[in-house]
Design a protein around this motif. Structure first.
Motif, PDB file in Angstrom:
ATOM      1  N   ILE A  38       0.841  -1.197   0.000  1.00 32.43           N
ATOM      2  CA  ILE A  38       0.000   0.000   0.000  1.00 32.43           C
ATOM      3  C   ILE A  38       0.875   1.246   0.000  1.00 32.43           C
ATOM      4  O   ILE A  38       0.658   2.180  -0.763  1.00 32.43           O
ATOM      5  N   ILE A  39       1.905   1.258   0.835  1.00 27.53           N
ATOM      6  CA  ILE A  39       2.729   2.455   0.948  1.00 27.53           C
ATOM      7  C   ILE A  39       3.564   2.692  -0.303  1.00 27.53           C
ATOM      8  O   ILE A  39       3.651   3.808  -0.793  1.00 27.53           O
ATOM      9  N   SER A  40       4.168   1.632  -0.859  1.00 29.75           N
ATOM     10  CA  SER A  40       5.134   1.900  -1.919  1.00 29.75           C
ATOM     11  C   SER A  40       4.731   1.459  -3.324  1.00 29.75           C
ATOM     12  O   SER A  40       5.421   1.806  -4.278  1.00 29.75           O
ATOM     13  N   GLU A  41       3.652   0.717  -3.483  1.00 33.20           N
ATOM     14  CA  GLU A  41       3.358   0.208  -4.825  1.00 33.20           C
ATOM     15  C   GLU A  41       2.035   0.691  -5.423  1.00 33.20           C
ATOM     16  O   GLU A  41       1.864   0.655  -6.634  1.00 33.20           O
ATOM     17  N   VAL A  42       1.096   1.115  -4.583  1.00 33.99           N
ATOM     18  CA  VAL A  42      -0.195   1.543  -5.139  1.00 33.99           C
ATOM     19  C   VAL A  42      -0.019   2.934  -5.768  1.00 33.99           C
ATOM     20  O   VAL A  42       0.398   3.866  -5.106  1.00 33.99           O
ATOM     21  N   PRO A  43      -0.299   3.052  -7.072  1.00 32.44           N
ATOM     22  CA  PRO A  43      -0.052   4.333  -7.728  1.00 32.44           C
ATOM     23  C   PRO A  43      -1.119   5.378  -7.410  1.00 32.44           C
ATOM     24  O   PRO A  43      -2.264   5.022  -7.136  1.00 32.44           O
ATOM     25  N   CYS A  44      -0.728   6.621  -7.418  1.00 33.58           N
ATOM     26  CA  CYS A  44      -1.707   7.702  -7.400  1.00 33.58           C
ATOM     27  C   CYS A  44      -1.132   8.919  -8.111  1.00 33.58           C
ATOM     28  O   CYS A  44       0.035   8.940  -8.485  1.00 33.58           O
ATOM     29  N   MET A  45      -1.982   9.895  -8.327  1.00 33.21           N
ATOM     30  CA  MET A  45      -1.630  11.037  -9.176  1.00 33.21           C
ATOM     31  C   MET A  45      -0.986  12.157  -8.362  1.00 33.21           C
ATOM     32  O   MET A  45      -1.436  12.442  -7.249  1.00 33.21           O
ATOM     33  N   ALA A  46       0.058  12.770  -8.918  1.00 33.73           N
ATOM     34  CA  ALA A  46       0.633  13.962  -8.292  1.00 33.73           C
ATOM     35  C   ALA A  46       1.342  14.777  -9.365  1.00 33.73           C
ATOM     36  O   ALA A  46       1.794  14.225 -10.379  1.00 33.73           O
ATOM     37  N   ILE A  47       1.441  16.066  -9.126  1.00 33.92           N
ATOM     38  CA  ILE A  47       2.144  16.934 -10.074  1.00 33.92           C
ATOM     39  C   ILE A  47       3.627  16.585 -10.041  1.00 33.92           C
ATOM     40  O   ILE A  47       4.233  16.466  -8.983  1.00 33.92           O
TER      41      ILE A  47
END
Lengths: 279, 76
Positions: A38-47
């Protein structure tokens, strides 16, 4: 070989940001793998990249870019690809792996604060989770114009891509009050989480979930050996997760399990190839 | 300088509650109670707001003043 018996999951608490689960029938390596995924592999969006067109504010370009990067964006995992997995193979990105946000502000009359709500996104789905995050303050006559590119990324590359602000697990506590207890009440007094309570001539466990296994009650017990036992269940965990609101918490969990499953399969494939080579 | 967007330690978003926090504390409320009502539970996030000083306001004063002087010059 690691065998899975029946895994039971019970939802203790849930709202749009937090989830607390009771997971039964798993071991430490499993829950820890889930946490780390969860901490290091789940992707999410950021600038990720910012093009400054004009900046006459008092903060340097880099500071503004860093602040923009840390703003959590609502993420749509189904319609966007990770840049390295995108079929466009372009370093710059395409519509499937990049979102452009623009900011064009000027303080015309007096000093004012620029908020995250003023960022204009090309996709109305990908917007900051809150409209009230101050980006910068501008004095009269100062201008800020920029173009920012948001991409999917993983927490292992930068903390801004972490979908959670907290993800932890702890053992499920097991408290036993032995029959030789004379209900002196010292353990009730010392407990920092108010787990125990005294009723008539008995010590009772009131709020088992709150116990942190600190053992203070065991140490304070005047009897020797102590009349209270604080232990933990070997296969039961309380798993808590707080999302940054980029993704709903249940989506983070399902996504993590998908990724974990994929990694296990890849690992298995590699072992098979190794074995094939040996024979 | 300006309120950080996220908590340094855990990464929780705290920038968006700063203005409400500052306003309510200035109005005389107990900072601890304000933090509780804003849902800031952990002490790492609480110290971000409790110990923050908006120095940018002090710096901006010089720019406001410079702008006023420029205007005055045009006027005469």
């Amino acid at each position: 070989m690691w065998s899975v018996e029946i895994v039971e999951v019970e939802v203790l608490e849930k709202d749009e940001r937090n989830v607390r689960l009771l997971i039964r029938g798993v071991d430490v390596p499993f829950v820890n793998a889930l946490r780390r995924t969860i901490i290091s592999e789940v992707p999410c969006m950021a600038i990720d990249e910012v093009v400054m067109i004009e900046n006459s504010s008092i903060l340097q370009d880099e500071i503004i870019a860093l602040r923009l990067g840390l703003i959590p964006l609502k993420t749509d995992l189904d319609s966007y690809n990770l840049p390295q997995e995108c079929p466009c193979k372009s370093e710059f990105g395409c519509n499937l792996c990049r979102v452009t946000l623009t900011l064009d502000v000027e303080a015309k009359e007096e000093t004012r604060t620029v908020y995250s709500g003023e960022l204009k996104s090309e996709n109305p789905e990908i917007v900051p989770v809150s409209d009230k995050i101050p980006i910068i303050k501008l004095a009269r006559g100062q201008k800020l114009r920029l173009e920012a590119y948001a991409r999917l990324g993983k927490g292992k590359n930068h903390a801004k891509w972490q979908p959670v602000s907290m993800c932890t697990y702890k053992y499920f506590p097991k408290i036993e009050v032995l029959s030789k207890c004379d209900a002196c009440g010292k353990c009730v007094e010392i407990c920092p989480r108010k787990v125990l309570a005294k009723t008539e001539n008995k010590i009772e466990v009131r709020n088992l979930m709150a116990c942190t296994l600190c053992q203070d009650c065991v140490e304070v017990c005047p009897q020797n050996p102590p009349a209270i036992k604080v232990e933990h269940e070997e296969d039961t965990f309380i798993f808590s997760l707080e999302s940054t609101n980029a993704l709903p918490p249940e989506r983070i969990l399902t996504e993590a399990i998908k990724i974990l499953d994929k990694q296990f399969n890849e690992f298995e494939e590699q072992i098979k190839v190794e074995k094939g080579e040996e024979s | 300088m300006i309120i950080p967007v996220r908590c340094f330690t855990c990464g929780k978003l705290i920038g968006d509650v700063w203005e409400e926090f500052a306003r309510r504390v200035k109005a005389g409320e107990n900072p601890g109670e304000v933090l509780d009502s804003l849902g800031i539970k952990r002490y790492c996030c609480r110290r971000m707001l409790l110990s923050h000083v908006e120095i940018i306001d002090e710096v901006l004063r010089f720019y406001e003043e410079a702008e006023k002087r420029k205007e005055a010059k045009v006027y005469y």
